[in-house]
Design an enzyme around this catalytic site. Structure first.
Site, PDB file in Angstrom:
ATOM      1  N   MET A 188       6.069  14.754  14.220  1.00  0.00           N
ATOM      2  CA  MET A 188       5.807  14.588  14.843  1.00  0.00           C
ATOM      3  C   MET A 188       4.244  14.935  15.690  1.00  0.00           C
ATOM      4  O   MET A 188       4.499  16.454  16.211  1.00  0.00           O
ATOM      5  CB  MET A 188       7.123  14.958  16.480  1.00  0.00           C
ATOM      6  CG  MET A 188       8.203  14.643  16.214  1.00  0.00           C
ATOM      7  SD  MET A 188       9.450  14.905  17.437  1.00  0.00           S
ATOM      8  CE  MET A 188      10.392  16.384  16.228  1.00  0.00           C
ATOM      9  N   ALA A 189       3.838  14.715  15.795  1.00  0.00           N
ATOM     10  CA  ALA A 189       2.222  15.452  15.877  1.00  0.00           C
ATOM     11  C   ALA A 189       2.255  15.908  17.732  1.00  0.00           C
ATOM     12  O   ALA A 189       2.590  14.756  18.618  1.00  0.00           O
ATOM     13  CB  ALA A 189       1.366  13.799  16.069  1.00  0.00           C
TER      14      ALA A 189
ATOM     15  N   GLN B  76       1.802  16.230   5.948  1.00  0.00           N
ATOM     16  CA  GLN B  76       1.976  14.540   5.767  1.00  0.00           C
ATOM     17  C   GLN B  76       0.419  14.116   5.972  1.00  0.00           C
ATOM     18  O   GLN B  76      -0.723  14.997   6.993  1.00  0.00           O
ATOM     19  CB  GLN B  76       2.244  13.929   7.139  1.00  0.00           C
ATOM     20  CG  GLN B  76       2.544  12.071   6.995  1.00  0.00           C
ATOM     21  CD  GLN B  76       3.200  11.722   8.453  1.00  0.00           C
ATOM     22  OE1 GLN B  76       3.120  12.022   9.245  1.00  0.00           O
ATOM     23  NE2 GLN B  76       4.454  11.135   7.975  1.00  0.00           N
TER      24      GLN B  76
ATOM     25  N   CYS C 213       3.231   4.666  11.263  1.00  0.00           N
ATOM     26  CA  CYS C 213       2.944   5.212  13.403  1.00  0.00           C
ATOM     27  C   CYS C 213       2.323   3.938  13.673  1.00  0.00           C
ATOM     28  O   CYS C 213       1.572   3.160  12.476  1.00  0.00           O
ATOM     29  CB  CYS C 213       0.986   6.152  12.520  1.00  0.00           C
ATOM     30  SG  CYS C 213       0.468   6.134  13.892  1.00  0.00           S
TER      31      CYS C 213
ATOM     32  N   LYS D  39       6.857   7.784   4.243  1.00  0.00           N
ATOM     33  CA  LYS D  39       7.791   8.062   5.466  1.00  0.00           C
ATOM     34  C   LYS D  39       7.275   6.321   5.951  1.00  0.00           C
ATOM     35  O   LYS D  39       5.870   6.054   6.055  1.00  0.00           O
ATOM     36  CB  LYS D  39       7.833   9.411   6.337  1.00  0.00           C
ATOM     37  CG  LYS D  39       8.122   8.398   7.643  1.00  0.00           C
ATOM     38  CD  LYS D  39       9.129  10.310   8.518  1.00  0.00           C
ATOM     39  CE  LYS D  39       9.125   9.678  10.042  1.00  0.00           C
ATOM     40  NZ  LYS D  39       8.564   9.310  11.047  1.00  0.00           N
TER      41      LYS D  39
ATOM     42  N   GLY E 196      16.142   8.049  13.138  1.00  0.00           N
ATOM     43  CA  GLY E 196      16.249   7.129  13.829  1.00  0.00           C
ATOM     44  C   GLY E 196      17.026   7.308  15.432  1.00  0.00           C
ATOM     45  O   GLY E 196      18.363   7.225  14.854  1.00  0.00           O
ATOM     46  N   ASP E 197      17.002   8.073  16.219  1.00  0.00           N
ATOM     47  CA  ASP E 197      17.997   8.220  16.996  1.00  0.00           C
ATOM     48  C   ASP E 197      18.986   9.191  16.345  1.00  0.00           C
ATOM     49  O   ASP E 197      20.096   8.880  17.464  1.00  0.00           O
ATOM     50  CB  ASP E 197      18.952   6.931  17.821  1.00  0.00           C
ATOM     51  CG  ASP E 197      17.237   5.728  17.876  1.00  0.00           C
ATOM     52  OD1 ASP E 197      16.348   6.319  18.576  1.00  0.00           O
ATOM     53  OD2 ASP E 197      18.196   4.734  18.199  1.00  0.00           O
TER      54      ASP E 197
ATOM     55  N   ARG F  73      12.982  13.072  18.262  1.00  0.00           N
ATOM     56  CA  ARG F  73      13.045  13.932  19.368  1.00  0.00           C
ATOM     57  C   ARG F  73      14.413  15.057  20.079  1.00  0.00           C
ATOM     58  O   ARG F  73      14.416  15.729  20.764  1.00  0.00           O
ATOM     59  CB  ARG F  73      12.976  12.405  20.199  1.00  0.00           C
ATOM     60  CG  ARG F  73      11.176  12.227  20.047  1.00  0.00           C
ATOM     61  CD  ARG F  73      11.576  10.276  20.690  1.00  0.00           C
ATOM     62  NE  ARG F  73      12.678   9.692  19.731  1.00  0.00           N
ATOM     63  CZ  ARG F  73      12.793   8.575  19.847  1.00  0.00           C
ATOM     64  NH1 ARG F  73      12.509   7.859  21.187  1.00  0.00           N
ATOM     65  NH2 ARG F  73      13.602   7.929  18.859  1.00  0.00           N
TER      66      ARG F  73
HETATM   67  C1  LIG Z   1       5.465  12.704  19.864  1.00  0.00           C
HETATM   68  C2  LIG Z   1       6.208  12.178  18.938  1.00  0.00           C
HETATM   69  C3  LIG Z   1       5.404  12.408  17.273  1.00  0.00           C
HETATM   70  C4  LIG Z   1       5.067  11.611  16.207  1.00  0.00           C
HETATM   71  N1  LIG Z   1       4.119  12.207  15.255  1.00  0.00           N
HETATM   72  C5  LIG Z   1       4.677  11.639  14.190  1.00  0.00           C
HETATM   73  C6  LIG Z   1       3.858  12.045  13.005  1.00  0.00           C
HETATM   74  O1  LIG Z   1       2.712  11.898  13.307  1.00  0.00           O
HETATM   75  N2  LIG Z   1       3.793  11.048  11.892  1.00  0.00           N
HETATM   76  C7  LIG Z   1       5.132  10.337  11.192  1.00  0.00           C
HETATM   77  O2  LIG Z   1       5.480   9.892  10.057  1.00  0.00           O
HETATM   78  N3  LIG Z   1       5.490  10.117  12.424  1.00  0.00           N
HETATM   79  C8  LIG Z   1       6.115  10.877  14.089  1.00  0.00           C
HETATM   80  N4  LIG Z   1       6.846  10.123  14.387  1.00  0.00           N
HETATM   81  C9  LIG Z   1       8.205   9.851  14.662  1.00  0.00           C
HETATM   82  C10 LIG Z   1       9.121  10.789  14.261  1.00  0.00           C
HETATM   83  O3  LIG Z   1       8.586  11.188  13.280  1.00  0.00           O
HETATM   84  C11 LIG Z   1      10.529  10.253  14.299  1.00  0.00           C
HETATM   85  O4  LIG Z   1      10.078   8.576  13.494  1.00  0.00           O
HETATM   86  C12 LIG Z   1      10.608   8.819  15.300  1.00  0.00           C
HETATM   87  O5  LIG Z   1      10.976  10.218  16.347  1.00  0.00           O
HETATM   88  C13 LIG Z   1      11.819   8.787  15.233  1.00  0.00           C
HETATM   89  O6  LIG Z   1      12.594   9.697  14.725  1.00  0.00           O
HETATM   90  P1  LIG Z   1      14.057  10.028  16.428  1.00  0.00           P
HETATM   91  O7  LIG Z   1      15.005   9.169  17.196  1.00  0.00           O
HETATM   92  O8  LIG Z   1      15.117  11.995  15.822  1.00  0.00           O
HETATM   93  O9  LIG Z   1      13.088  10.947  17.768  1.00  0.00           O
HETATM   94  C14 LIG Z   1       6.303  11.136  16.187  1.00  0.00           C
HETATM   95  C15 LIG Z   1       7.448  10.586  16.713  1.00  0.00           C
HETATM   96  C16 LIG Z   1       7.260  11.158  18.564  1.00  0.00           C
HETATM   97  C17 LIG Z   1       7.854  10.936  19.476  1.00  0.00           C
END
Ligand SMILES: Cc1cc2nc3c(=O)[nH]c(=O)nc-3n(C[C@H](O)[C@H](O)[C@H](O)COP(=O)(O)O)c2cc1C
Length: 354
Positions: free
Chosen positions: A17-18, A70, A100, A142, A204-205, A228
């Protein structure tokens, strides 16, 4: 579980997560039960490699191995160069971002847009695999389920990527068009898992131990990736691990432990970013930690007005000291998807790249 020649501690991953999963946060999650963490995305644009942001992201000092970086971009040769650059700086695994939804990556549609252009996606994968192979560095990918509901081509891309030498696939169960809205689906993850022989990671979620168990069972995936739901709750990994092992819930963490974890996290954070920038960027982490706790919202508002890192650190310590006078353990999280998942999907910052 293996990624190429590398053995992972378990099947619970932290999502990249960036702006969130910097080295201090990844290291914290690893120390609390995550078996694997991927760095925040590094651009393939060479002109940005010397910026403070990218050089911080490419610094892996003291991080528990394996180090996974990544990369994102739209040009095969540049992506190959980015892979080599990061391998030189310690990357043991290169992950290609094809998830992305944001436009700013490389000033072009990169990330999930590549899923719309399968020949380009494959050219990128082949170039990165060729650059990493001499170093015996595995390449992973990814992605999302597809561009939109009418074009869910994750299975096609998965097969092509496997043939080109990719060694693990992660699927975030949403299309690019969905952004972070709606609910993740796992049927596409199941289909990808059935279509390839390399490990597949579901994402995801996944915000509770029960959801992790159900996703493993429904998809047959090799690992689950949590994004998240780990914000402000990095101990979620040991909670999931305990539940998967025993069928029982681990007790909520002690307030005293969370106090110590967060204060140590802040120290690492200030050290990486410097005191001023660190104090500012730590606010979001602190806000996530105290979300839903007694007096947490008021504290977050007060804390956001503090402009000095030592005062911020002290205020956090004081807040948890006060909380400890009322309760030994954190209250259980409110029912529902978890603090960060409750955020309006539209509020997720524009650099949420996947
Ligand atoms: C603030 C934020 C930054 C993210 N940055 C990236 C990233 O740099 N590279 C990536 O592949 N996914 C990124 N994601 C996506 C997450 O890796 C993940 O696929 C997405 O949040 C769904 O998973 P979750 O429901 O567990 O959050 C980002 C998500 C968030 C919320």
């Amino acid at each position: 579980m293996q990624i190429g020649p590398l053995t992972l501690a378990n099947r619970l991953f932290v999502a990249p997560m960036a702006g969130v999963t910097d080295r201090p946060f990844r290291q914290l999650c690893k120390s609390l039960g995550a078996g694997y963490a991927v760095s925040e995305m590094v651009t393939s644009r060479r002109d940005l490699w010397n910026t403070l942001k990218t050089s911080r992201r490419a610094n892996h000092e003291g991080e528990t191995t394996p180090i996974a970086v990544q990369i994102a971009g739209t040009d095969a040769a540049m992506m190959a160069e980015a892979a080599a650059y990061n391998i030189d700086r310690g990357a043991q695994i290169i992950d290609i971002n094809m998830g992305c939804p944001a436009k700013k990556v490389c000033n072009k549609w990169a990330g999930s847009a590549l899923m719309q252009d399968e020949p380009l996606a494959l050219a990128i994968v082949e170039a990165v695999v060729a650059a990493a192979a001499p170093h015996r560095v595995p390449v992973t990918l990814k992605m999302r389920t597809g561009w939109d509901a009418a074009h869910r081509n994750a299975v096609t891309i998965a097969r092509a990527a496997e043939s080109a030498g990719v060694q693990m696939l992660t699927v975030h169960g949403r299309t690019r068009e969905q952004g972070y809205r709606g609910e993740a689906e796992y049927d596409t993850v199941t289909a990808v898992k059935a279509a390839v022989r390399i490990p597949v990671v579901a994402n995801g979620d996944i915000a509770t131990p029960e959801r992790a168990r159900d996703v493993f069972a429904a998809t047959g995936c090799d690992a689950v990736m949590v994004g998240r739901a780990a914000q402000g709750r990095p101990w979620i990994f040991r909670e999931i691990a305990h539940f998967l092992d025993t069928g029982e819930h681990l007790a909520q963490p002690l307030v005293a432990e969370v106090r110590r974890l967060l204060l140590d996290h802040l120290e690492d954070h200030y050290q990486l970013y410097g005191e001023f920038t660190g104090m500012r960027s730590a606010r979001k982490h602190i806000g996530w930690y105290v979300h839903g706790l007694p007096g947490g919202d008021d504290f977050r508002k007060r804390m956001n007005r503090i402009d000095d890192c030592r005062q911020q650190w002290q205020a956090v310590g004081d807040y948890f000291d006060e909380l400890a006078t009322h309760t030994d353990r954190l209250p259980p999280p409110a029912a529902g998807p978890g603090a960060a998942l409750e955020e309006d999907a539209a509020d997720i910052r524009s650099d949420a790249c996947g």
